[in-house]
Enzyme design. Structure first.
Site, PDB file in Angstrom:
ATOM      1  N   LYS A  52      -6.958   0.541  -4.501  1.00 58.40           N
ATOM      2  CA  LYS A  52      -6.607   1.876  -5.006  1.00 58.40           C
ATOM      3  C   LYS A  52      -5.700   1.756  -6.229  1.00 58.40           C
ATOM      4  O   LYS A  52      -5.921   2.412  -7.250  1.00 58.40           O
ATOM      5  CB  LYS A  52      -5.931   2.703  -3.900  1.00 58.40           C
ATOM      6  CG  LYS A  52      -6.912   3.146  -2.817  1.00 58.40           C
ATOM      7  CD  LYS A  52      -6.219   3.691  -1.570  1.00 58.40           C
ATOM      8  CE  LYS A  52      -7.247   3.936  -0.460  1.00 58.40           C
ATOM      9  NZ  LYS A  52      -6.667   4.320   0.822  1.00 58.40           N
ATOM     10  N   GLN A  96      -0.945   5.197   3.848  1.00 54.68           N
ATOM     11  CA  GLN A  96      -2.078   4.452   4.405  1.00 54.68           C
ATOM     12  C   GLN A  96      -1.977   4.366   5.934  1.00 54.68           C
ATOM     13  O   GLN A  96      -0.939   3.975   6.464  1.00 54.68           O
ATOM     14  CB  GLN A  96      -2.114   3.044   3.780  1.00 54.68           C
ATOM     15  CG  GLN A  96      -3.308   2.213   4.196  1.00 54.68           C
ATOM     16  CD  GLN A  96      -4.630   2.716   3.607  1.00 54.68           C
ATOM     17  OE1 GLN A  96      -4.706   3.140   2.459  1.00 54.68           O
ATOM     18  NE2 GLN A  96      -5.678   2.682   4.413  1.00 54.68           N
ATOM     19  N   ASP A 119      -5.271  12.846   0.116  1.00 52.17           N
ATOM     20  CA  ASP A 119      -6.130  12.295   1.169  1.00 52.17           C
ATOM     21  C   ASP A 119      -6.849  13.425   1.926  1.00 52.17           C
ATOM     22  O   ASP A 119      -7.794  13.162   2.674  1.00 52.17           O
ATOM     23  CB  ASP A 119      -5.278  11.492   2.179  1.00 52.17           C
ATOM     24  CG  ASP A 119      -5.563   9.998   2.112  1.00 52.17           C
ATOM     25  OD1 ASP A 119      -6.613   9.622   1.546  1.00 52.17           O
ATOM     26  OD2 ASP A 119      -4.746   9.216   2.637  1.00 52.17           O
TER      27      ASP A 119
END
Ligand SMILES: NC(=O)c1ccc[n+]([C@@H]2O[C@H](COP(=O)([O-])OP(=O)(O)OC[C@H]3O[C@@H](n4cnc5c(N)ncnc54)[C@H](OP(=O)(O)O)[C@@H]3O)[C@@H](O)[C@H]2O)c1
Length: 295
Positions: A52, A96, A119
């Site tokens: 990412k 994450q 997200d």
């Protein structure tokens, strides 16, 4: 059979984003800034986050990586999230998953400011997605929609079977494929661990989206001739012939199934790269101060 090449499509999307970032810069706007928080040293999570961050650089985004020890308390992590919420230079951020067991993931997800929730996991984002309101779509389902769209596959009227009902993949995917949109307008069946008659159900699928986490679960007898098969699964299995010591397997037995399909995604190189590209798209939207649904 045609391969749905997520690697190439994601690269095309990144090239589009790069042009838009250059335009923002030329017009005196700041470049998008994504932050990623990683807790602990889980190998797979480290790899995803590293990709990412690398891809942020490739498209011209600023990025900040915050590494925290797996002994961190929930309170300290929530304080970190709050600090990112209040940091005006950061447009969007992700925490994450998975998180260590002392931390309540739902609490952390809900602490992220919805306007920075690139997200798409916050309940407000999920609720807006269900209602078809502008929001950040969760990156993996959004990536799959983008892939279908870029291959110009018209899904209206198709029967879409989604294997798996997780909050981050199966459930949102089933909702998005049923919406009155393109891609969408499907009749959707969701299959999970309590469902029965897998073979009969899968054989009715014009589109089969598989998100189980069970390597090579889908075999050719479960797939209708000419079906579109999208494999979300990624499982690391030990492989001493590889430098890394492992290889990645999808939830579909590609060798067995591919011949029967009209389109199929490979693993790796299918849904994975599309997920990251879609996170970048959400961050670009965040930096422009607006949230968008895909049409
Ligand atoms: N490519 C990407 O970017 C990406 C992104 C996210 C996830 N993934 C991968 O996708 C896979 C799924 O991830 P996830 O987060 O959705 O997993 P998850 O949270 O573990 O959910 C798995 C789902 O599959 C169902 N299931 C498991 N075994 C089954 C079986 N034998 N028969 C029927 N249903 C079964 C479960 O049913 P119940 O609800 O009844 O338990 C659950 O709904 C994993 O391999 C993950 O690594 C890939």
């Amino acid at each position: 059979m045609q391969l749905l090449d997520g690697k190439k499509t994601a690269s095309d999307i990144r090239a589009d984003i790069k042009v838009q970032v250059a335009e923002l810069k030329e017009n005196g706007f700041k470049v998008p800034h994504l932050a990623a928080v990683i807790v602990g040293d889980d190998g797979a999570s480290q790899t995803y986050v590293a990709s990412k961050v690398k891809q942020c650089a490739e498209v011209g985004f600023e990025s900040t990586l915050i590494k925290l020890p797996d002994t961190i308390s929930e309170e300290a992590l929530l304080a970190q999230v709050e600090s990112l919420n209040n940091n005006e230079s950061i447009d969007g951020f992700i925490v994450q998953l998975p998180l260590p067991e002392q931390i309540d993931e739902q609490k952390v997800t809900e602490a992220v400011a919805p306007e920075k929730d690139v997200d798409g996991f916050h309940p407000e984002s999920v609720g807006k997605m269900v209602l078809g309101l502008p929001t950040y779509l969760p990156a993996t389902p959004y990536g799959i929609l983008n892939l279908i769209d870029r291959y110009n596959i018209k899904t209206e009227g198709m029967h879409c079977v989604v294997l798996g009902r997780s909050n981050i993949v199966g459930s949102p995917m089933s909702i998005l494929m049923a919406r009155n949109t393109q891609p969408g307008n499907c009749t959707v069946t969701v299959y999970h661990s309590r469902s029965k008659n897998i073979r009969t159900i899968c054989n009715q699928a014009d589109i089969l989206i598989v998100a189980l986490g069970r390597p090579e679960f889908v075999k050719s007898e479960m797939v209708k001739e000419g079906a579109i098969v999208i494999d979300v699964g990624i499982t690391r299995v030990k492989d001493s012939t590889k430098k890394s010591g492992y290889r990645l397997l999808g939830d579909v037995d590609f060798g067995d199934v591919a011949e029967k399909c009209s389109y199929i995604t490979p693993v790796p190189g299918g849904v994975g790269p599309m997920t990251i590209a879609s996170l970048l798209l959400n961050t670009l939207q965040a930096s422009k101060g607006k949230r968008a649904v895909v049409a």
